[in-house]
Write a protein that holds these residues in place. Sequence first.
Motif, mmCIF file in Angstrom:
data_model
loop_
_atom_site.group_PDB
_atom_site.id
_atom_site.type_symbol
_atom_site.label_atom_id
_atom_site.label_comp_id
_atom_site.label_asym_id
_atom_site.label_seq_id
_atom_site.Cartn_x
_atom_site.Cartn_y
_atom_site.Cartn_z
ATOM 1 N N ILE A 1 0.846 -1.204 0.000
ATOM 2 C CA ILE A 1 0.000 0.000 0.000
ATOM 3 C C ILE A 1 0.872 1.241 0.000
ATOM 4 N N ASP A 2 1.955 1.222 0.764
ATOM 5 C CA ASP A 2 2.874 2.364 0.770
ATOM 6 C C ASP A 2 3.500 2.556 -0.609
ATOM 7 N N GLU A 3 3.750 1.450 -1.291
ATOM 8 C CA GLU A 3 4.427 1.518 -2.596
ATOM 9 C C GLU A 3 3.506 2.013 -3.706
ATOM 10 N N ILE A 4 2.269 1.502 -3.770
ATOM 11 C CA ILE A 4 1.408 1.805 -4.924
ATOM 12 C C ILE A 4 0.130 2.559 -4.546
ATOM 13 N N GLY A 5 -0.141 2.731 -3.259
ATOM 14 C CA GLY A 5 -1.358 3.414 -2.839
ATOM 15 C C GLY A 5 -2.526 2.453 -2.674
ATOM 16 N N PHE A 6 -3.475 2.830 -1.840
ATOM 17 C CA PHE A 6 -4.594 1.937 -1.537
ATOM 18 C C PHE A 6 -5.499 1.725 -2.740
ATOM 19 N N ASP A 7 -5.694 2.742 -3.564
ATOM 20 C CA ASP A 7 -6.590 2.608 -4.719
ATOM 21 C C ASP A 7 -6.087 1.558 -5.697
ATOM 22 N N SER A 8 -4.785 1.465 -5.870
ATOM 23 C CA SER A 8 -4.203 0.498 -6.813
ATOM 24 C C SER A 8 -3.945 -0.868 -6.179
ATOM 25 N N PHE A 9 -4.052 -0.927 -4.866
ATOM 26 C CA PHE A 9 -3.783 -2.166 -4.129
ATOM 27 C C PHE A 9 -4.891 -3.194 -4.362
ATOM 28 N N THR A 10 -4.517 -4.430 -4.628
ATOM 29 C CA THR A 10 -5.472 -5.539 -4.748
ATOM 30 C C THR A 10 -4.916 -6.766 -4.041
ATOM 31 N N LEU B 1 3.319 2.395 8.207
ATOM 32 C CA LEU B 1 1.907 2.352 8.583
ATOM 33 C C LEU B 1 1.403 3.752 8.919
ATOM 34 N N ASN B 2 2.240 4.537 9.577
ATOM 35 C CA ASN B 2 1.881 5.927 9.863
ATOM 36 C C ASN B 2 1.644 6.704 8.566
ATOM 37 N N LYS B 3 2.483 6.498 7.559
ATOM 38 C CA LYS B 3 2.303 7.159 6.268
ATOM 39 C C LYS B 3 0.989 6.737 5.630
ATOM 40 N N ILE B 4 0.640 5.461 5.770
ATOM 41 C CA ILE B 4 -0.625 4.967 5.220
ATOM 42 C C ILE B 4 -1.803 5.618 5.924
ATOM 43 N N GLU C 1 -4.306 7.572 3.811
ATOM 44 C CA GLU C 1 -5.433 6.730 3.430
ATOM 45 C C GLU C 1 -6.524 6.577 4.488
ATOM 46 N N TYR C 2 -6.310 7.063 5.720
ATOM 47 C CA TYR C 2 -7.263 6.772 6.791
ATOM 48 C C TYR C 2 -8.679 7.217 6.471
#
Length: 228
Positions: free
Chosen positions: A38-47, A127-130, A134-135
């Motif tokens: 998620i940190d690498e590609i973002g939550f929207d692109s995460f699958t 995780l803090n960055k996420i 993304e919170y």
Amino acid sequence: MKYILQDLKVNINNNIYLKDPESSALGKKIVEFSILLIDEIGFDSFTFKKLGVKIGSNESSIYRYFENKHKLLLYLTSWYWGWLEYQLVFTTNSISDSKEKLTKAVEIITQTTKEDSSFSHINEILLNKIVINEYSKSYLTKEVDSENKDGYFSIYKRLVNRIKDMITEVDGDYKYPTSLASTVTEGALHQHFLKDHFSSLTDCDENVTPTTYFINLVFNSLNNQKNG
């Protein structure tokens, strides 16, 4: 505190997951690499398919732990708020002066996260960055009211209420302790985001930290009411 946190188990609402990821090596791997991905590609692109490739496991094995990626995000953010709550409780428990206790609480909530070696499978810095980035996606949904009713955000709300109680200890006559507590908790994420991405919209920089700003905001709010 480091040695106390080694035995920490954040109790997350068991309706968020299908199988407790802390109960197995695969579950911990799912948590560890979901944070990295998620940190690498973002939550929207995460699958889950991409996560499965990352951990060398079938996508179906991830679905045995989480119904969907929204529930996984709820799990990760709940864990983060629980970890932060334990830090706040253990750090402030022995402080008797109410102003000093509130100052320390604001510091813990707003400071830049440092990695905690107590949890080898969770990178708290990432995780803090996420959470910063993304919170809001965990609660800006059509299901937020039903999920709130089911207790999905209970750890976050409990953390805010702890800060609210500390504000009240400093000034029992202050009219807006809950609003101020939630402003500090949510606003810290926003100020860190602005500092990293929209620096012209914040006074926080290398010299002025979000902690400095929020300590100023909290105690000026309390002092201004008394002076008013």
